[in-house]
Motif scaffolding. Structure first.
Motif, PDB file in Angstrom:
ATOM      1  N   ARG A  73      29.522  66.452  32.382  1.00  0.00           N
ATOM      2  CA  ARG A  73      30.593  66.353  31.386  1.00  0.00           C
ATOM      3  C   ARG A  73      30.915  64.902  31.089  1.00  0.00           C
ATOM      4  O   ARG A  73      31.091  64.521  29.947  1.00  0.00           O
ATOM      5  CB  ARG A  73      31.846  67.069  31.867  1.00  0.00           C
ATOM      6  CG  ARG A  73      31.655  68.566  31.966  1.00  0.00           C
ATOM      7  CD  ARG A  73      32.942  69.269  32.252  1.00  0.00           C
ATOM      8  NE  ARG A  73      33.614  68.671  33.405  1.00  0.00           N
ATOM      9  CZ  ARG A  73      34.524  69.270  34.131  1.00  0.00           C
ATOM     10  NH1 ARG A  73      34.892  70.486  33.827  1.00  0.00           N
ATOM     11  NH2 ARG A  73      35.089  68.675  35.165  1.00  0.00           N
ATOM     12  N   ASP A  74      31.048  64.093  32.121  1.00  0.00           N
ATOM     13  CA  ASP A  74      31.346  62.678  31.930  1.00  0.00           C
ATOM     14  C   ASP A  74      31.041  61.929  33.212  1.00  0.00           C
ATOM     15  O   ASP A  74      30.789  62.526  34.253  1.00  0.00           O
ATOM     16  CB  ASP A  74      32.796  62.448  31.494  1.00  0.00           C
ATOM     17  CG  ASP A  74      33.828  63.034  32.445  1.00  0.00           C
ATOM     18  OD1 ASP A  74      33.603  63.026  33.676  1.00  0.00           O
ATOM     19  OD2 ASP A  74      34.875  63.500  31.972  1.00  0.00           O
ATOM     20  N   VAL A  75      31.065  60.623  33.102  1.00  0.00           N
ATOM     21  CA  VAL A  75      30.903  59.752  34.261  1.00  0.00           C
ATOM     22  C   VAL A  75      32.154  58.889  34.330  1.00  0.00           C
ATOM     23  O   VAL A  75      32.530  58.251  33.343  1.00  0.00           O
ATOM     24  CB  VAL A  75      29.652  58.856  34.129  1.00  0.00           C
ATOM     25  CG1 VAL A  75      29.572  57.874  35.286  1.00  0.00           C
ATOM     26  CG2 VAL A  75      28.386  59.691  34.051  1.00  0.00           C
ATOM     27  N   VAL A  76      32.804  58.882  35.487  1.00  0.00           N
ATOM     28  CA  VAL A  76      34.007  58.077  35.686  1.00  0.00           C
ATOM     29  C   VAL A  76      33.699  57.032  36.743  1.00  0.00           C
ATOM     30  O   VAL A  76      33.283  57.362  37.854  1.00  0.00           O
ATOM     31  CB  VAL A  76      35.204  58.948  36.145  1.00  0.00           C
ATOM     32  CG1 VAL A  76      36.430  58.085  36.389  1.00  0.00           C
ATOM     33  CG2 VAL A  76      35.497  60.050  35.134  1.00  0.00           C
ATOM     34  N   VAL A  77      33.910  55.768  36.375  1.00  0.00           N
ATOM     35  CA  VAL A  77      33.702  54.661  37.306  1.00  0.00           C
ATOM     36  C   VAL A  77      35.080  54.087  37.604  1.00  0.00           C
ATOM     37  O   VAL A  77      35.774  53.628  36.700  1.00  0.00           O
ATOM     38  CB  VAL A  77      32.786  53.581  36.692  1.00  0.00           C
ATOM     39  CG1 VAL A  77      32.581  52.437  37.675  1.00  0.00           C
ATOM     40  CG2 VAL A  77      31.462  54.180  36.247  1.00  0.00           C
ATOM     41  N   ARG A  78      35.474  54.155  38.868  1.00  0.00           N
ATOM     42  CA  ARG A  78      36.761  53.604  39.280  1.00  0.00           C
ATOM     43  C   ARG A  78      36.504  52.241  39.909  1.00  0.00           C
ATOM     44  O   ARG A  78      35.713  52.116  40.830  1.00  0.00           O
ATOM     45  CB  ARG A  78      37.448  54.540  40.262  1.00  0.00           C
ATOM     46  CG  ARG A  78      37.844  55.824  39.569  1.00  0.00           C
ATOM     47  CD  ARG A  78      38.747  56.683  40.433  1.00  0.00           C
ATOM     48  NE  ARG A  78      39.210  57.796  39.636  1.00  0.00           N
ATOM     49  CZ  ARG A  78      38.905  59.058  39.877  1.00  0.00           C
ATOM     50  NH1 ARG A  78      38.153  59.368  40.908  1.00  0.00           N
ATOM     51  NH2 ARG A  78      39.355  60.000  39.086  1.00  0.00           N
ATOM     52  N   CYS A  79      37.193  51.250  39.401  1.00  0.00           N
ATOM     53  CA  CYS A  79      36.980  49.878  39.831  1.00  0.00           C
ATOM     54  C   CYS A  79      38.275  49.305  40.404  1.00  0.00           C
ATOM     55  O   CYS A  79      39.331  49.922  40.273  1.00  0.00           O
ATOM     56  CB  CYS A  79      36.540  49.026  38.639  1.00  0.00           C
ATOM     57  SG  CYS A  79      35.174  49.735  37.699  1.00  0.00           S
ATOM     58  N   GLY A  80      38.189  48.151  40.998  1.00  0.00           N
ATOM     59  CA  GLY A  80      39.362  47.501  41.544  1.00  0.00           C
ATOM     60  C   GLY A  80      40.416  47.197  40.494  1.00  0.00           C
ATOM     61  O   GLY A  80      41.603  47.181  40.787  1.00  0.00           O
ATOM     62  N   GLY A  81      39.992  46.971  39.259  1.00  0.00           N
ATOM     63  CA  GLY A  81      40.927  46.615  38.199  1.00  0.00           C
ATOM     64  C   GLY A  81      41.053  47.637  37.099  1.00  0.00           C
ATOM     65  O   GLY A  81      41.614  47.345  36.052  1.00  0.00           O
TER      66      GLY A  81
END
Length: 129
Positions: A73-81
């Motif tokens: 469905r989607d790609v979620v990239v969680r980053c420090g900022g």
């Protein structure tokens, strides 16, 4: 490149996402092969985001396939900022959404199906295969 009604119509839709979902800062619409279509972006290079979105969604789809987790469905990239979300818009386009640390992920998840449908409608017949 998009040759339909108006790139400004696409940018208006992208800008409405930023206005309606807390934490969305920028967005980039591209073809599935990584070419820029339209962008609501101030700090990122839209062409680079477009190219990376194609690679990101491709890798995500392969991972989902290998994991037997069903259609991506989607790609979620969680980053420090903040966050980067890449999702398919129809069969031939991708939407990259960049958000800050305060991104309302639940509101984004509620908004993206209708947003993707609206963008797909605007792009219908105008994004090269």
């Amino acid at each position: 490149m998009y040759v339909g009604s108006s790139v400004s119509s696409l940018v208006d839709v992208l800008a409405s996402l930023r206005e309606n979902v807390m934490g969305v800062s920028e967005s980039v619409l591209s073809t599935t092969d990584g070419l820029l279509v339209a962008a609501d972006a101030d700090t990122v290079q839209p062409e680079a985001v477009a190219a990376l979105a194609a690679a990101t969604l491709g890798l995500g789809a392969r991972m989902a396939e290998q994991a037997g987790a069903g259609a991506l469905r989607d790609v979620v990239v969680r980053c420090g900022g903040g966050h980067v979300v890449v999702l398919a818009v129809g069969e031939r386009a991708l939407l990259s959404i960049l958000g800050d640390e305060g991104l309302d992920v639940a509101a984004l998840q509620r908004a993206t199906p209708a947003l993707a449908e609206e963008l797909a409608g605007l792009l219908e017949g105008d994004v090269p295969v």
